[in-house]
Design an enzyme around this catalytic site. Structure first.
Site, mmCIF file in Angstrom:
data_model
loop_
_atom_site.group_PDB
_atom_site.id
_atom_site.type_symbol
_atom_site.label_atom_id
_atom_site.label_comp_id
_atom_site.label_asym_id
_atom_site.label_seq_id
_atom_site.Cartn_x
_atom_site.Cartn_y
_atom_site.Cartn_z
ATOM 1 N N GLU A 1 0.824 -1.207 0.000
ATOM 2 C CA GLU A 1 0.000 0.000 0.000
ATOM 3 C C GLU A 1 0.861 1.262 0.000
ATOM 4 O O GLU A 1 1.560 1.519 0.987
ATOM 5 C CB GLU A 1 -0.905 0.012 1.237
ATOM 6 C CG GLU A 1 -1.784 1.249 1.341
ATOM 7 C CD GLU A 1 -2.591 1.293 2.625
ATOM 8 O OE1 GLU A 1 -3.498 2.133 2.719
ATOM 9 O OE2 GLU A 1 -2.309 0.482 3.536
ATOM 10 N N GLU B 1 -11.986 3.092 5.416
ATOM 11 C CA GLU B 1 -10.934 3.406 6.381
ATOM 12 C C GLU B 1 -10.875 4.919 6.580
ATOM 13 O O GLU B 1 -9.938 5.587 6.149
ATOM 14 C CB GLU B 1 -9.579 2.859 5.906
ATOM 15 C CG GLU B 1 -8.528 2.875 7.009
ATOM 16 C CD GLU B 1 -7.161 2.418 6.541
ATOM 17 O OE1 GLU B 1 -6.495 1.688 7.288
ATOM 18 O OE2 GLU B 1 -6.745 2.805 5.426
#
Length: 260
Positions: free
Chosen positions: A143, A240
């Site tokens: 990520e 998120e």
């Protein structure tokens, strides 16, 4: 319509971690994700997943001393043994929890370590992890994260992640694409998603500025949700974000944008 997963590290913090599974299910989520499971027995989490009929779609490999500010150790040359042990721990949890993809937070470039040395360490660590996970039919994700929130984070742009995947050369290594992080670093969200869809296995969201609910900032989430359908993205979208008030009070964006 994108499939939404509640991030239980960020959402439903009004209750303890093990109670967040029920809260997410009652709020209509069918998938969940979180940073780490390792503070709990895997059976405790599996029980909640089964009881409330939730899919666990993602968690991370162990990421070093989180409370001390570490954000992964995969690029740390002096922590290779610890990283490899963590891969084994993550696989044990993943097998119990039924998760099919694990994310690797690569870490902050250590002081007094050359970037080239960190890159070599990272490539070897990711190759090790990808092969171990492949044996269990699990994908590995990396990520890119913005360096405003985490200064010095080693992986911060989409192309850097794609180049890294090419260097590692393992077929089960993919990008976890966080819309919030990449909006802050580079923009071009829609075009980047479309151009690199075959290498993107998971998407996460939050608006910018503030990292709050979709619809609170500059991003056009009505367009982006339709765009994900249009380009053929079939994975989960992890929510998120940081609720501006309470989690429940902020969930109206799902109806606003016609997603669930």
């Amino acid at each position: 319509m994108p499939k939404l997963a509640a991030n239980l590290t960020m959402l439903f913090n009004e209750v303890g971690f093990l109670d967040r599974f029920e809260a997410a299910a009652r709020a209509g989520f069918r998938g969940v994700e979180f940073l780490f499971p390792y503070a709990f027995h895997a059976d405790q989490i599996a029980d909640r997943l089964n009881r409330f009929q939730l899919d666990l779609v993602l968690h991370n490999l162990p990421a070093g001393k989180w409370e001390a500010g570490e954000r992964g150790i995969a690029c740390h040359p002096d922590r290779v043994g610890e990283f490899q042990d963590g891969v084994g721990d993550a696989i044990q949890y993943a097998k119990v929890l039924g998760v099919q993809q694990l994310n690797c937070l690569v870490g902050i470039l250590p002081q007094n370590v050359r970037r080239e040395q960190a890159q070599e360490t990272l490539v070897e660590n990711l190759r090790f992890a990808a092969r171990k996970l492949a044996a269990e039919k699990i994908d590995l994700l990396i990520e890119p994260i913005n360096t405003f929130d985490i200064p010095g984070f080693f992986l911060s742009r989409t192309q850097q992640a794609l180049d890294l995947i090419g260097q590692v050369g393992e077929p089960n290594l993919y990008v976890q694409y966080d819309i919030y992080h990449m909006q802050r670093m580079e923009g071009e969200i829609a075009a980047t998603l479309k151009a690199n869809l075959p290498r993107i296995k998971h998407v996460q969201l939050a608006d910018n500025p503030g990292r709050n609910e979709p619809g609170t900032g500059e991003l056009n989430y009505g367009f982006l949700f339709s765009w994900l359908d249009q380009i053929g993205y079939t994975g989960w979208v992890g929510c998120e974000y940081k609720p501006r008030t309470s989690t429940e009070a902020g969930l109206g964006w799902r109806a606003q944008f016609g997603v669930q």
